[in-house]
Structures are given as C-alpha cells and as structure tokens.
Design an enzyme around this catalytic site. Sequence first.
Site, PDB file in Angstrom:
ATOM      1  N   HIS A  96      -1.496 -11.534  -5.726  1.00  0.00           N
ATOM      2  CA  HIS A  96      -1.909 -11.241  -4.351  1.00  0.00           C
ATOM      3  C   HIS A  96      -0.681 -10.877  -3.519  1.00  0.00           C
ATOM      4  CE1 HIS A  96      -5.071 -11.161  -1.400  1.00  0.00           C
ATOM      5  NE2 HIS A  96      -4.409 -11.969  -0.594  1.00  0.00           N
ATOM      6  N   ASP A 127      -4.336 -10.744  -9.529  1.00  0.00           N
ATOM      7  CA  ASP A 127      -4.693 -11.332  -8.241  1.00  0.00           C
ATOM      8  C   ASP A 127      -5.918 -12.238  -8.381  1.00  0.00           C
ATOM      9  OD1 ASP A 127      -5.341 -11.898  -5.599  1.00  0.00           O
ATOM     10  OD2 ASP A 127      -4.924  -9.879  -4.891  1.00  0.00           O
ATOM     11  N   SER A 161      -4.323  -7.855   2.038  1.00  0.00           N
ATOM     12  CA  SER A 161      -5.397  -8.849   2.003  1.00  0.00           C
ATOM     13  C   SER A 161      -6.451  -8.484   3.052  1.00  0.00           C
ATOM     14  CB  SER A 161      -4.822 -10.251   2.203  1.00  0.00           C
ATOM     15  OG  SER A 161      -5.752 -11.234   1.832  1.00  0.00           O
TER      16      SER A 161
END
Length: 673
Positions: free
Chosen positions: A616, A584, A497
């Site tokens: 994600h 995602d 991320s």
Amino acid sequence: MALTIAAGARADHHAGTQTAMTDKTAAAPLIPREDLFGNPTRSSGQLSPDGQWLSWLAPKEGVMNVWIAPVSDPSAARPMTNSTDRPIRQYFWAGDSKSLLYVQDKGGDENFLLYGIDLATGKERTLTPFENTRVQIVGTSFAKPDQILVGVNNRDPRFHDVHLLDLGTGELSLVMENNGFAGFLADDELNLRMALRPNAAGGMDFFPVSDGEVAAAATESTALADSLTTQPAGFTNDGKTLYWIDSRGRNTAALIAQDTATGEKRLIAENDKADIGGAMSDPKTGELEAYSFTYLTTEWTAIDPDVEASLAFLDSRLDGEFGVQSRTKADDKWIVWNDPLTAPSKTYLYDRTAGTLNEFYTTRPELVGAPLQPMHTREIASRDGLTLPSYLTLPPGSDSDADGVPDAPVPMVLVVHGGPWARDGLGFNAYHQWLANRGYAVMSVNFRGSTGFGKDFISAGDLEWGKKMHDDLIDATNWAVEQGITPKDKVAIMGGSYGGYATLAGLAFTPDEFACGVDIVGPSNLETLLKTIPPYWEPLIAQFHERMGNPNTPEGLAMLKERSPLYSADKITKPLLIGQGANDPRVNQAESDQIVAAMKEKGIPVTYVLYPDEGHGFAKPSNNIAFNAITENFLATCLGGRAEPIGDTVKDSTAKIVEGADFVKGLDDAIGG
C-alpha cells in the site's frame, strides 16, 4: 492570516490573466528527485532510556537500517541491523536499554513481525516467529523494562491474542486469548486494564479488565459519531489516573483525566476548532505535562513549569515548527525535531540540565540552499457552509508580493490525502516542494471526513464518498480558479489510497473538472474493496458499513456501486496514470486491474505501473523515485510544467509498465520500447 472566501465568490485579483511559467520559476534550479525522495541521510533519531546511546535510521548499502553511537561520542557510529531489501521504518528501544526492537514486513504485505537486537552481542532474532501474522505492541513499561506485551494474530487472523514477551529469553507467554476484542490497554506494570470491542452501532465498548478477567459489562461506550474521536490515551505509571481523548458531549475531542478508583472525570483542555492533537507526559510518573491542538498550525500548552521553560527555550532558538520525539527516563535529555518550513529539517540533542542545544543531524542536507517554497494556510468555504482547512504552495518566483496568489495563474495539482480518516497539516511536504519546483501550484484540502477538526466534520462525510466529499474538492478547485491561482483547464488531481479513489472519482464522475489524474493504490470498486479488507480489520467492519455503505442491504449495495468509479470508467476522457503494489492488503491489485481492463475495453488510454514487491504505497526509494519520474513527465505532458528526464529510474526499479508507456513523454525510451 487565513483567508476565507466562499467557493461561489469571484475575486478581482488577477482576473482574466493567462497561465504562464514565470522567468523566475523557469530559472529556479530543478531540485533532483533523488534529493526529495531518496534515502535521507538520517532520520528517526532516538535516545536510549538510560541516556547512554543515540540511535537513528540511515542507509547501509543503500537500505535504511538502525544505527547507534554513544551519546558521549556521536562519531563512533555503527549499524545494528542488516536489512538488504526493504527499508526499516519503525524501531524503538527496550525499557532496559539493552536491546533495540523493530518491525518489518515482506514485500509490503503488512504482516509485520517483531525483531530484536541485543546491544551487547549484536545478535538479532525474530521475536514473533510466525507466518502470515501481524504483531501489535500492546504495552511497554519502565517498571518491567525487560518485558513488553504484544498482540499476535497467528491463531485467528481476525484477533490479536495478548502475550507477555521476555526480551532477555525471547519467551512468549499467553496472557489473554482474544475472541472478539479490537484492542487492549495496559498499565506500567503490564497488567491489562481495559478491553475494547466494537459495537453494532459502529462505535466502541470499553470493558474493565481485572486479574486477567474482562468484565461482563462495559463501563464506557461510544456510538458511531464519537468512534474516531474518543479513545483511552493511557494510564499514569501508578495506575491511578486514566487519560481520555473524548468528544462525548461535545464536538471536538477534549483531554480528560479520570480517577480510576472513583470514575470521576476532570476536563484538562479543549479547543472549539480542533481535537486534542498531542501530549507530553513525565517518563517517570506518566503525569501529563503539556498538550497540543492543531487546526491550521500546532499550538502547545505546558502544564508543568519545567517543561514550559524548556519549550520556551526551544522556541527562542528554533525557527518554524518543532517537537520532542524522544526523551530519557530521567528526562534530562531530549531529541528535538525542527522543521524550518523552507529548509530541510534538522534534529537536535537538547541537554536540559546543561541548557545546551546541539545539532544531531540534517535529514536531507542536499536540500540546503534549494529553492524550497513556503506553505500557505487557507480556510475555504464549501458550497454548504463548511470550512475546509487547506494548504497551498506556489512555484518559485511566481508570487512577487508573497501574498499567496501568483502574479499570473499557474497550472495546479490538487493532492488529496488518504484515509480518508486522516488529515493534511502544515510543514515540509516533499510532494508540495517537488511539484511546486516543477511549476505547479499545489493544494491539499481537508475535505469533510478528515480527522482533527471535530466529530461533526468527520460525520459530514458519512456515506458521502464520491458525493459531498468530492464536492469539497471541486469547491476548493473552483476557489483556486476564482482567486487567480490557476486556470480552470490546467488542474490535475492526484493522491494515494482514498486520494487515489478521489482521483478516479474525479475523472469518472466529473470528467470536465480535471485535466488529468494520478491514482496511487486507489480503490475503483467500493464493493470489492469492502470484501477484501484484511481480516484483522474485521472487528471494525460495522464502522466501514456505516461510514461508506453497507453491501449487505440492497440500498447500501446500490449506493456502493453508484459511488464506484469502475462502473463509470467509460466516462473518463482525460489522461490517467495508475500506480499499484502487487502485495497491497488494503487495496488489492484487482482494484487497479479491473478499471484498467474496463478502460481498455472502451478504448480509453491509461498508463498502468505495477510493482511486484510493494504493498500500500512504495516503500523502496528506487520504486518511489521511478513512479515519481513517470508522474512528473506525465504531468508535464498534460499541464506543461518542468520535468527531470526519466533516465534510468524505471530500469533501476522493479516497475512493470503494464499499459500505456506511449502516453508519457520519454517512458517508451526509458524502458527500451
């Protein structure tokens, strides 16, 4: 004791030595990836509110499901759910102890629905039977144990309408249509008492709710600086006290009690280095009993004498870190987790009345006796004088005097946390243990913008993506070089991320600093990232614009492009590995596709792994293990550490090697290339 040395200072310790894997490191057993990243034997242990049942997550035919057993006979275990694809990761008990509830999405799309299982019949049903909908739990109650409040965004994906859910019948009754609020707070009677709405300044306005009506004017408000460090924390069960985590008028978030009748506020606790981190309250009354602060380590303070005695008893019996993760309504039994730090975590059943502490389970018994390494706490000074709380783990056998500095410099992996409004902490960390076992020093740095250390530390990261936030990572790396922990040319950067963004930024903006990088679901273009955020994040967009950059202004758009690694992809010269989930919703697949395309166009090597059934991050252990198998062989190719062969891990996963199989040792063979 924490060590603070300015990034520009040079220590004499081990100066001039060369990198080498010690004989002791090479001789240490290689911890199998499966033992670190496969399914745990058990996790997430809980007690039913009535104290009659134990529950936990454990594999059923290889997939994590919810299991239960009577407290009186823990061996009489049976599964209550039947997930055959994605693991169940979040579940909880209904207040009446008659049903278990869990949330689950599809393929990592984060459209979580709520499911319930009747304990008596074993029957399961979907309690929020909608498509493309994400459920929020607004309120649970002991006063009305067969009901809960849920928010569902099936009418408007941006906003969650509040419904009362009858757990017996499954009936949903609309409580409040939401056309602009980010969230709600309810009391133990399941009455809505407060509505939260973002304001133009990037903060939050707090509106009283009475008899189902939201007040016209806010009674409390925050601006941007306090937006991540001030929020209501819940009511006592009688509704007379509202607790706040509150940084207004101070730097770090304090614990405040407010009289709901008079509005008067009372300071309970504050800490000059850390925000309030946790709290324990009486299940019967909701009154606060204990609280914690976490700077480098976590420290608990008890207010209630009985809780103080219980915590002291646990402290005398358990090594390392521990905490309470589940309690009965009568508060006579607790589930206690224990992280010994250099051994696999254990979970215990604590009978407060009998004064007994019995082991419930060891999360990963395969790790008993494995060469797990201690995590060292460190304070590192940034170039402009901030203190960066950090954590360092060294390879087995590399530090003969246990001073936190290896006998000779070793390659290092800088693991950057996501968020970025999150933090790293002390405790068992599978990535630290895995990479240290492979021969690397592993460092995690709480760079500016990280949470937990006060609003000033967060605000220091505003509009600093790819700039001062990245400088902090460079400063910590230089500190490690100057301390003799690692050679300058043997440092990899890795993260998910925001940590993936930091990896891309590190290779694109500072191409000479890192030997290679591993990006997991990281954004490459901040402009497109902000355009594609999930619709239910839209109420918070003002805060994203204030903290990252506003694409609606010429200056903001120019800054976002400047800070986007995509536009500097041609400057990348070091090996890069990218992992991405196709579903995602936060960092769309296009974020990885576009930087891979840009690198291909310039003839720059890149390895790209795509998972069609992930979002994600990688929830399925087979997928996570496959990516980590590729990662450790990628790092071994780049830094020279140890690696377990890839074997059949990729074939046993859904991984698609889109680009660059030939850049990772053994990957071509693993996919039959």
